[in-house]
Scaffold this motif. Structure first.
Motif, PDB file in Angstrom:
ATOM      1  N   THR A  13      23.694  39.031  41.546  1.00 56.73           N
ATOM      2  CA  THR A  13      24.647  39.131  42.646  1.00 56.73           C
ATOM      3  C   THR A  13      26.038  39.451  42.115  1.00 56.73           C
ATOM      4  O   THR A  13      26.321  39.284  40.923  1.00 56.73           O
ATOM      5  N   ALA A  14      26.895  39.868  43.021  1.00 55.65           N
ATOM      6  CA  ALA A  14      28.272  40.197  42.638  1.00 55.65           C
ATOM      7  C   ALA A  14      28.990  38.990  42.050  1.00 55.65           C
ATOM      8  O   ALA A  14      29.736  39.108  41.074  1.00 55.65           O
ATOM      9  N   LEU A  15      28.776  37.818  42.623  1.00 53.36           N
ATOM     10  CA  LEU A  15      29.439  36.620  42.099  1.00 53.36           C
ATOM     11  C   LEU A  15      28.909  36.248  40.717  1.00 53.36           C
ATOM     12  O   LEU A  15      29.665  35.740  39.871  1.00 53.36           O
ATOM     13  N   GLN A  16      27.649  36.499  40.456  1.00 53.21           N
ATOM     14  CA  GLN A  16      27.123  36.262  39.110  1.00 53.21           C
ATOM     15  C   GLN A  16      27.770  37.208  38.102  1.00 53.21           C
ATOM     16  O   GLN A  16      28.061  36.818  36.969  1.00 53.21           O
ATOM     17  N   VAL A  17      28.011  38.432  38.519  1.00 50.90           N
ATOM     18  CA  VAL A  17      28.617  39.425  37.621  1.00 50.90           C
ATOM     19  C   VAL A  17      30.028  39.009  37.206  1.00 50.90           C
ATOM     20  O   VAL A  17      30.436  39.237  36.057  1.00 50.90           O
ATOM     21  N   VAL A  18      30.781  38.380  38.110  1.00 52.20           N
ATOM     22  CA  VAL A  18      32.164  38.013  37.778  1.00 52.20           C
ATOM     23  C   VAL A  18      32.289  36.584  37.242  1.00 52.20           C
ATOM     24  O   VAL A  18      33.404  36.128  36.994  1.00 52.20           O
ATOM     25  N   ASP A  19      31.187  35.911  37.060  1.00 51.21           N
ATOM     26  CA  ASP A  19      31.257  34.565  36.503  1.00 51.21           C
ATOM     27  C   ASP A  19      31.909  34.620  35.124  1.00 51.21           C
ATOM     28  O   ASP A  19      31.428  35.305  34.225  1.00 51.21           O
ATOM     29  N   GLY A  20      33.023  33.932  34.959  1.00 50.27           N
ATOM     30  CA  GLY A  20      33.748  33.932  33.690  1.00 50.27           C
ATOM     31  C   GLY A  20      34.748  35.052  33.533  1.00 50.27           C
ATOM     32  O   GLY A  20      35.463  35.112  32.526  1.00 50.27           O
ATOM     33  N   VAL A  21      34.835  35.963  34.516  1.00 45.40           N
ATOM     34  CA  VAL A  21      35.793  37.072  34.477  1.00 45.40           C
ATOM     35  C   VAL A  21      37.117  36.613  35.094  1.00 45.40           C
ATOM     36  O   VAL A  21      37.129  35.986  36.145  1.00 45.40           O
ATOM     37  N   ASP A  22      38.222  36.945  34.429  1.00 43.20           N
ATOM     38  CA  ASP A  22      39.545  36.563  34.917  1.00 43.20           C
ATOM     39  C   ASP A  22      40.329  37.807  35.307  1.00 43.20           C
ATOM     40  O   ASP A  22      40.716  38.599  34.445  1.00 43.20           O
ATOM     41  N   LEU A  23      40.561  37.985  36.606  1.00 45.45           N
ATOM     42  CA  LEU A  23      41.317  39.136  37.104  1.00 45.45           C
ATOM     43  C   LEU A  23      42.708  38.743  37.579  1.00 45.45           C
ATOM     44  O   LEU A  23      43.341  39.484  38.339  1.00 45.45           O
ATOM     45  N   ALA A  24      43.189  37.621  37.128  1.00 38.68           N
ATOM     46  CA  ALA A  24      44.522  37.165  37.538  1.00 38.68           C
ATOM     47  C   ALA A  24      45.568  38.226  37.212  1.00 38.68           C
ATOM     48  O   ALA A  24      45.580  38.798  36.113  1.00 38.68           O
ATOM     49  N   GLY A  25      46.428  38.510  38.175  1.00 39.84           N
ATOM     50  CA  GLY A  25      47.486  39.497  37.980  1.00 39.84           C
ATOM     51  C   GLY A  25      47.054  40.924  38.249  1.00 39.84           C
ATOM     52  O   GLY A  25      47.873  41.847  38.162  1.00 39.84           O
ATOM     53  N   ARG A  26      45.789  41.130  38.602  1.00 40.90           N
ATOM     54  CA  ARG A  26      45.298  42.483  38.850  1.00 40.90           C
ATOM     55  C   ARG A  26      45.129  42.699  40.353  1.00 40.90           C
ATOM     56  O   ARG A  26      44.804  41.783  41.101  1.00 40.90           O
ATOM     57  N   ARG A  27      45.376  43.929  40.769  1.00 36.06           N
ATOM     58  CA  ARG A  27      45.331  44.284  42.184  1.00 36.06           C
ATOM     59  C   ARG A  27      44.188  45.266  42.422  1.00 36.06           C
ATOM     60  O   ARG A  27      43.964  46.180  41.612  1.00 36.06           O
ATOM     61  N   ALA A  28      43.492  45.060  43.544  1.00 36.65           N
ATOM     62  CA  ALA A  28      42.333  45.883  43.858  1.00 36.65           C
ATOM     63  C   ALA A  28      42.379  46.346  45.298  1.00 36.65           C
ATOM     64  O   ALA A  28      42.864  45.638  46.182  1.00 36.65           O
ATOM     65  N   VAL A  29      41.841  47.539  45.539  1.00 31.39           N
ATOM     66  CA  VAL A  29      41.629  48.060  46.890  1.00 31.39           C
ATOM     67  C   VAL A  29      40.136  48.330  47.035  1.00 31.39           C
ATOM     68  O   VAL A  29      39.522  48.971  46.177  1.00 31.39           O
TER      69      VAL A  29
END
Length: 321
Positions: A13-29
């Motif tokens: 799942t998408a949430l499994q893919v981002v487990d442990g990923v830190d996107l703090a300070g990044r902007r997404a569209v």
């Protein structure tokens, strides 16, 4: 060139893919974030710490999704912005309003197998929405993407690309009978070719772009199908699953590859490739079920020609508006 492989699969799942990923300070569209896999793409990026803008046609639906993501992620900085990819004026308004760097652009929105129609600029609906609208969006946001220094563009293509290459001398079915499946396939090939050429043209800006097939997912994308076609597709999917060819995914699973391309260290600095199930797809002469990518979707010469034609179409539309 070594194909990129990951620990994830078609059932991740998408949430499994981002487990442990830190996107703090990044902007997404994320375009099309009010329904389907766009919702789960936006949710996963927000859970990982990104400040996410939901770029949607229906802002009321977008606000409901944003509230739900805020509840699940704890993020209070989600933004809902109007974007109609079938109208260049809307795309230009969105890009003009954007301020500051943009680290992740997920070109997710789309229509599939729609009846013959035209966008506000007179372009065939599927090509105009799925590809040209996103082309105008990405090029309009080029400065923001370049300002990020290491921006990623994710172009949601489809196994449907196998139905048609891009027919440059009749993009809008002016001279051939309209076929919704061919029109959809052409638009999805174009999305993949965009990733090839954007990565080449914008490499010096630190911008990479990759495309993907999210897999088979039941979403509002199939809303133009007749009940008979839907029933036949469901029967085909059951047979494919029984044969081990592929399985239908949840929206959370369908968003996983988009999120993988937006966040994984494995694709840092990598561009112009096509992925499935969080793996780089094999280039094949014929799809095996849904697996593989046909050469016409990664052809660098076709990608350059399409980019040039796209620029001409956008310029002409703006000057005649």
């Amino acid at each position: 060139m070594t194909r990129i492989r990951s620990e994830f699969s078609s059932r991740s799942t998408a949430l499994q893919v981002v487990d442990g990923v830190d996107l703090a300070g990044r902007r997404a569209v994320v375009t099309g974030a009010a329904s389907g896999i766009g919702v789960e793409t936006a949710r996963a990026l927000a859970h990982a710490g990104a400040q996410v803008t939901l770029a949607v046609r229906d802002t009321a639906a977008g606000e409901r999704v944003a509230a739900d993501i805020a509840d699940s992620s704890g993020r209070t900085d989600l933004v809902v912005a109007h974007l109609d990819l079938a109208d260049l004026a809307s795309v230009d308004a969105f890009t003009r309003a954007w301020q500051g760097p943009l680290h992740i652009l997920v070109n997710n929105a789309g229509v599939m197998d729609s009846p013959q129609g035209r966008t506000a600029q007179g372009w065939e609906t599927q090509f105009g929405t799925n590809y040209l609208g996103h082309f105008a969006l990405a090029t309009g946001l080029h400065g923001a993407l370049a300002a990020a220094g290491d921006a990623r563009i994710v172009a949601v293509s489809s196994s449907g690309h196998a139905a048609s290459p891009v027919v440059l001398d009749d993009l809008f079915f002016d001279r051939r009978p309209y076929d919704p499946n061919l029109a959809y396939g052409q638009s999805k090939t174009a999305d993949a070719l965009f990733a090839v050429e954007a990565s080449r043209r914008w490499a010096a800006d630190g911008i990479t772009a990759n495309s993907l097939d999210p897999g088979g997912i039941w979403t509002p994308l199939q809303r133009h199908w007749s009940p008979e076609r839907r029933a036949a597709a469901e029967e085909q999917a059951r047979g494919a699953a029984a044969a081990g060819l592929f399985h239908m995914k949840s929206t959370e699973q369908g968003a996983a590859t988009s999120v993988f391309l937006a966040t994984s260290p494995l694709v840092a600095g990598i561009g112009g490739r096509y992925f499935q199930d969080c793996q780089e797809a094999e280039v094949v002469s014929e799809l095996n079920g849904l697996d593989g990518v046909l050469p016409h979707a990664l052809d660098p010469q076709a990608a350059r020609q399409l980019w040039d034609v796209s620029e001409q179409l956008i310029t002409r539309a703006r000057t005649t508006a």
